[in-house]
Design a protein around this motif. Structure first.
Motif, short mmCIF file in Angstrom:
data_model
loop_
_atom_site.label_atom_id
_atom_site.label_comp_id
_atom_site.label_asym_id
_atom_site.label_seq_id
_atom_site.Cartn_x
_atom_site.Cartn_y
_atom_site.Cartn_z
N GLU A 1 0.85 -1.19 0.00
CA GLU A 1 0.00 0.00 0.00
C GLU A 1 0.88 1.24 0.00
O GLU A 1 1.73 1.43 0.86
CB GLU A 1 -0.90 -0.04 1.23
N ALA A 2 0.67 2.07 -1.04
CA ALA A 2 1.57 3.20 -1.25
C ALA A 2 1.55 4.17 -0.10
O ALA A 2 2.58 4.73 0.28
CB ALA A 2 1.19 3.92 -2.55
N GLY A 3 0.35 4.40 0.49
CA GLY A 3 0.27 5.37 1.58
C GLY A 3 1.14 4.98 2.75
O GLY A 3 1.80 5.81 3.36
N GLU A 4 1.13 3.68 3.10
CA GLU A 4 1.94 3.23 4.23
C GLU A 4 3.42 3.38 3.91
O GLU A 4 4.22 3.75 4.76
CB GLU A 4 1.61 1.79 4.57
N SER A 5 3.81 3.07 2.64
CA SER A 5 5.21 3.19 2.24
C SER A 5 5.67 4.63 2.37
O SER A 5 6.78 4.91 2.85
CB SER A 5 5.40 2.70 0.80
N ASP A 6 4.82 5.56 1.92
CA ASP A 6 5.16 6.98 2.04
C ASP A 6 5.31 7.38 3.50
O ASP A 6 6.20 8.15 3.85
CB ASP A 6 4.07 7.83 1.38
N SER A 7 4.44 6.85 4.36
CA SER A 7 4.51 7.17 5.78
C SER A 7 5.81 6.67 6.40
O SER A 7 6.45 7.37 7.18
CB SER A 7 3.30 6.56 6.50
N LEU A 8 6.22 5.45 6.04
CA LEU A 8 7.46 4.89 6.58
C LEU A 8 8.67 5.65 6.05
O LEU A 8 9.64 5.87 6.77
CB LEU A 8 7.56 3.41 6.23
N LEU A 9 8.59 6.06 4.78
CA LEU A 9 9.69 6.83 4.20
C LEU A 9 9.82 8.18 4.90
O LEU A 9 10.94 8.64 5.19
CB LEU A 9 9.44 7.02 2.70
N LEU A 10 8.70 8.81 5.18
CA LEU A 10 8.71 10.07 5.90
C LEU A 10 9.29 9.89 7.30
O LEU A 10 10.09 10.70 7.77
CB LEU A 10 7.29 10.64 5.98
N ALA A 11 8.88 8.80 7.98
CA ALA A 11 9.40 8.52 9.32
C ALA A 11 10.91 8.36 9.29
O ALA A 11 11.62 8.84 10.18
CB ALA A 11 8.73 7.26 9.88
N PHE A 12 11.42 7.68 8.24
CA PHE A 12 12.88 7.46 8.13
C PHE A 12 13.60 8.80 8.01
O PHE A 12 14.58 9.06 8.72
CB PHE A 12 13.18 6.57 6.93
N PHE A 13 13.13 9.66 7.11
CA PHE A 13 13.85 10.91 6.87
C PHE A 13 13.71 11.90 8.02
O PHE A 13 14.64 12.65 8.31
CB PHE A 13 13.38 11.54 5.55
N VAL A 14 12.55 11.90 8.69
CA VAL A 14 12.42 12.75 9.88
C VAL A 14 13.39 12.30 10.97
O VAL A 14 14.09 13.11 11.59
CB VAL A 14 10.97 12.74 10.40
N ALA A 15 13.44 10.99 11.20
CA ALA A 15 14.36 10.45 12.20
C ALA A 15 15.81 10.68 11.78
O ALA A 15 16.68 10.96 12.62
CB ALA A 15 14.09 8.96 12.41
N PHE A 16 16.08 10.57 10.48
CA PHE A 16 17.43 10.85 9.97
C PHE A 16 17.84 12.28 10.29
O PHE A 16 18.97 12.54 10.74
CB PHE A 16 17.45 10.60 8.45
N GLY A 17 16.91 13.21 10.08
CA GLY A 17 17.20 14.61 10.41
C GLY A 17 17.44 14.82 11.89
O GLY A 17 18.32 15.59 12.29
N MET A 18 16.67 14.11 12.73
CA MET A 18 16.88 14.22 14.18
C MET A 18 18.25 13.66 14.57
O MET A 18 18.91 14.16 15.48
CB MET A 18 15.78 13.46 14.92
N GLY A 19 18.68 12.60 13.86
CA GLY A 19 20.02 12.06 14.12
C GLY A 19 21.11 13.05 13.79
O GLY A 19 22.11 13.17 14.52
N LEU A 20 20.93 13.80 12.70
CA LEU A 20 21.90 14.83 12.34
C LEU A 20 21.89 15.97 13.37
O LEU A 20 22.95 16.50 13.74
CB LEU A 20 21.59 15.38 10.94
N LEU A 21 20.69 16.34 13.83
CA LEU A 21 20.59 17.40 14.83
C LEU A 21 21.29 17.02 16.13
O LEU A 21 21.86 17.87 16.82
CB LEU A 21 19.13 17.73 15.12
N ALA A 22 21.25 15.72 16.46
CA ALA A 22 21.90 15.27 17.70
C ALA A 22 23.39 15.54 17.69
O ALA A 22 24.02 15.65 18.75
CB ALA A 22 21.64 13.77 17.89
N LEU A 23 23.96 15.68 16.49
CA LEU A 23 25.40 15.93 16.37
C LEU A 23 25.81 17.25 17.03
O LEU A 23 26.91 17.36 17.57
CB LEU A 23 25.79 15.94 14.89
#
Length: 694
Positions: free
Chosen positions: A203-225
């Motif tokens: 289901e495309a909507g769920e894939s988009d949601s997981l992709l968004l979750a990955f990139f938001v968390a990725f950004g938070m990981g960079l901010l932690a630096l």
């Protein structure tokens, strides 16, 4: 063009079909069973929907439409295993609710596994509740009974079940249908996908949601630096690989192992959380007041830590043990250096990671969100360390300083603002009335105003150095912060603030609405007393239910009839619902037209009958017993029963013009139609016929 014409033709047919008052029954349910092991049976709920209709998921946003609910009668003959499993949903953004909605169309199959605890045959009974909508109307939830015939099992199977056994043969069972038959419609293309295929379709909507979750968390990981716990560790960690490797190639290898180890550590944590947080847990997180109050307290705890009240640290023995292993070198050395880095930096990364994880998980129904979020955060956190280990010359350009503590304090303000979001959800779900929209916005305005003053150096926290001059980044951040504060201020007087619709409480919690105040002032001549001919101030349910700004009316038909007789006006009956998106569209696009607003406000007595107000219980002397012997105890079911029995219609919006004796004033009642001229014509026809009868 052909496709558009065909779709338009279907839409016109649907509207024309609704125009003839009828009870809409677009669903067809069938119930069957399937044996899955010696003592386990699967209950199968099969749904067929008419074209154009959709039914909402069990897991919906609390600010969106009503979810589907399965209710089972308790019985010692069986025990439910987990929750009802539903197929993959379709997700889309709803412009009215301003949230993502999850729904099913055409066909859907729901499954509930049970463990049989009886040697005799028995029935599993209960009922379904769900909301149905199409492009023009919605049907409020009603109880649809279900019943399954289940065969008893051997006593040995009850006492000891072998989980490795699996019976792949479907057991014949009595198939029943709900007592609401499907309505015949135009021929639909057959859905060839089997139920098991539907549940496994990507289901495309769920894939988009997981992709968004990955990139938001990725950004938070960079901010932690750039937090004060992590930034000073970069030179020390990277220098370990430059000195520890016998050559550059070996150092590069160890640096890569270090980065992958960080990802592995967080991925393992994410997998553990994924196993704990199933789909039902995500739904509870997003709707129930208990987890949301807990999250509010956690966010405030993190904020106090960022403000310098205390430090969140991992136990020293854990850090020392990991550090000892790292000194041994070899391939395990980089792994334990990574583990030590994760543990030591927990004081700053813990609140950031925890906040991101809670925020992302509470906004999604996917059980993979914790795992994906952890991996995303780990990649963002490990990437700078790994790149600097590969290119050590870049470290010479990195300078630490008091700005690191500034970043930490800024995070603290953001944590407080986000904490209020979870408190608001708890408040809405429990109807406490603590955080009205104004109170919430006042708190956010103060929080971000203080953040702006902090960025300008007007406030200091523990660990801050005196600010002698304002840097360009701080200046622009303060400008953005104060602009955000100014943007929120009109919301105190009822501005919609569409950019914040997912974070601030809904308009229905607004206490101080300037549009409503101006309207009330014009009605009462600026005073607060009731004038002759005006609406009574003590109308039933007026403290709970509301009409759109600019309109006033009743929420009880008997009161409306009595007032209409007193002022000699016709009655405008609005069958509506709190979660009816099409009702809101009519109010926003048709009612607010000057001609319509003037007619409704001046020429009619308005009464809004909420067909889904089942949260309002009726006093016992107002209970209604239907012809089928069913006792109605809530306001919503009472209004819906009246709409069905009187007008043979169960969908909203639905508009009726009548006099005080319930005599109809138009040939046809009005359904969803955003054409303003048609609505004005409908109102004028009612007025003309009302005056003819006088």
């Amino acid at each position: 063009m052909k496709k558009r014409f065909f779709i338009s033709l279907l839409a016109l047919f649907a509207v024309a079909n609704i125009s003839f008052a009828q009870v809409l029954n677009p669903t067809k349910w069938s119930f069957s069973t399937k044996k899955v092991s010696d003592s386990e049976v699967e209950l199968i709920f099969s749904l067929s929907l008419e074209s154009g209709w959709h039914i909402y998921s069990q897991y919906t946003d609390p600010n969106g439409p009503l979810p589907m609910v399965f209710t089972f009668k308790e019985s010692p003959n069986y025990k439910r295993i987990d929750k009802v499993v539903e197929p993959k949903v379709t997700k889309s953004f709803d412009d009215v609710f301003k949230v993502n909605v999850s729904y099913f169309s055409n066909k859907a199959v729901f499954k509930q596994k049970i463990k049989v605890l009886s040697t005799k045959d028995f029935k599993v009974e209960g009922h379904l509740e769900y909301q149905l909508c199409n492009e023009g109307s919605c049907i409020p939830p009603d109880e649809v009974p279900f019943s399954f015939s289940v065969k008893g099992v051997d006593a040995s199977a009850i006492s000891a079940e072998d989980p490795t056994k699996a019976v792949d043969t479907a057991v014949a069972a009595t198939t029943t249908e709900a007592d609401t038959p499907a309505v015949e419609t135009a021929q639909q293309p057959e859905v060839k996908t089997a139920a098991v295929e539907v549940s496994s379709t990507k289901e495309a909507g769920e894939s988009d949601s997981l992709l968004l979750a990955f990139f938001v968390a990725f950004g938070m990981g960079l901010l932690a630096l750039i937090t004060p716990c992590v930034f000073p560790m970069i030179p020390m960690t990277v220098s370990f690989f430059m000195k520890g490797g016998s050559n550059k190639k070996e150092g590069t290898k160890q640096a890569l192992i270090f980065g992958l180890s960080i990802i592995l550590i967080f991925a393992v944590l994410g997998l553990i959380l994924t196993l704990i947080f199933g789909q039902d847990a995500m739904y509870i997180i997003s709707t129930h007041w208990i987890p949301n109050v807990i999250f509010f307290l956690i966010f405030m705890f993190f904020a106090f830590s960022f403000f310098g009240l205390f430090d969140i640290k991992m136990p020293s023995w854990m850090i020392n043990k990991s550090d000892e292993k790292a000194d041994k070198g070899g391939l395990l050395g980089p792994f334990f250096i990574a583990l030590t880095t994760v543990l030591v930096s927990f004081s700053c990364t813990g609140p950031i990671l925890g906040s991101a994880l809670i925020e992302l998980s509470s906004g999604s129904s996917s059980r993979l969100v914790p795992l994906i979020s952890m991996v995303g955060f780990a990649v963002g956190f490990a990437l700078p360390f790994t790149l600097l280990a590969l290119f050590p010359s870049a470290m010479s350009k990195m300078k630490s300083g008091s700005w690191l503590n500034t970043v930490k304090v800024v995070f603290g303000f953001i944590e407080v603002a986000l904490a209020l979001k979870f408190l608001s959800i708890a408040d809405l779900s429990s109807n406490w009335g603590i955080l009205s929209r104004e109170t919430y916005l006042c708190l956010w305005i103060v929080i971000f105003a203080m953040l702006g003053f902090y960025l300008l150096g007007k406030m200091n926290f523990k660990g801050d150095s005196p600010l002698k001059e304002i840097t360009v980044p701080r200046l622009f951040l303060s400008i953005i912060t104060f602009a955000f504060v100014v943007y929120m201020i009109p919301g105190l007087w009822g501005a919609p603030l569409k950019a914040l619709s997912g974070y601030v409480p809904p308009m229905t919690t607004q206490d101080f609405d300037m549009g409503r105040i101006v309207y009330e002032s014009s009605r009462h001549g600026g005073g607060g007393s009731e004038k002759a001919g005006e609406l009574p101030l003590d109308r039933k349910y007026a403290d709970i239910l509301h009409l759109p700004t600019g309109f006033e009316g009743f929420y009880d038909l008997e009161e409306a009839k009595a007032h209409a007789k007193k002022v000699n006006k016709p009655i405008f009956v609005d069958f509506t619902g709190k979660t009816c998106a099409n009702c809101r569209e009519m109010e926003n696009n048709v009612w607010n037209a000057p001609q319509v607003q003037q007619l409704l406000s001046e020429k009619f007595v308005m009464v809004a009958l909420y067909a889904d107000a089942n949260f309002i219980s009726l006093p016992e002397n107002e209970w209604i017993t239907t012809a089928e012997g069913k006792v109605i105890k809530t306001l919503g079911k009472k209004n819906l029963n009246y709409q069905i029995t009187k007008f043979n219609m169960n969908a909203q919006p639905y508009y009726v013009l009548m006099d005080a004796n319930e005599n109809l004033l138009t040939e046809q009642n009005k359904v969803y139609d955003k054409n303003v001229e048609n609505f004005v014509k409908f109102l004028n026809e009612g007025l003309e016929n009302f005056h003819k009868k006088k």
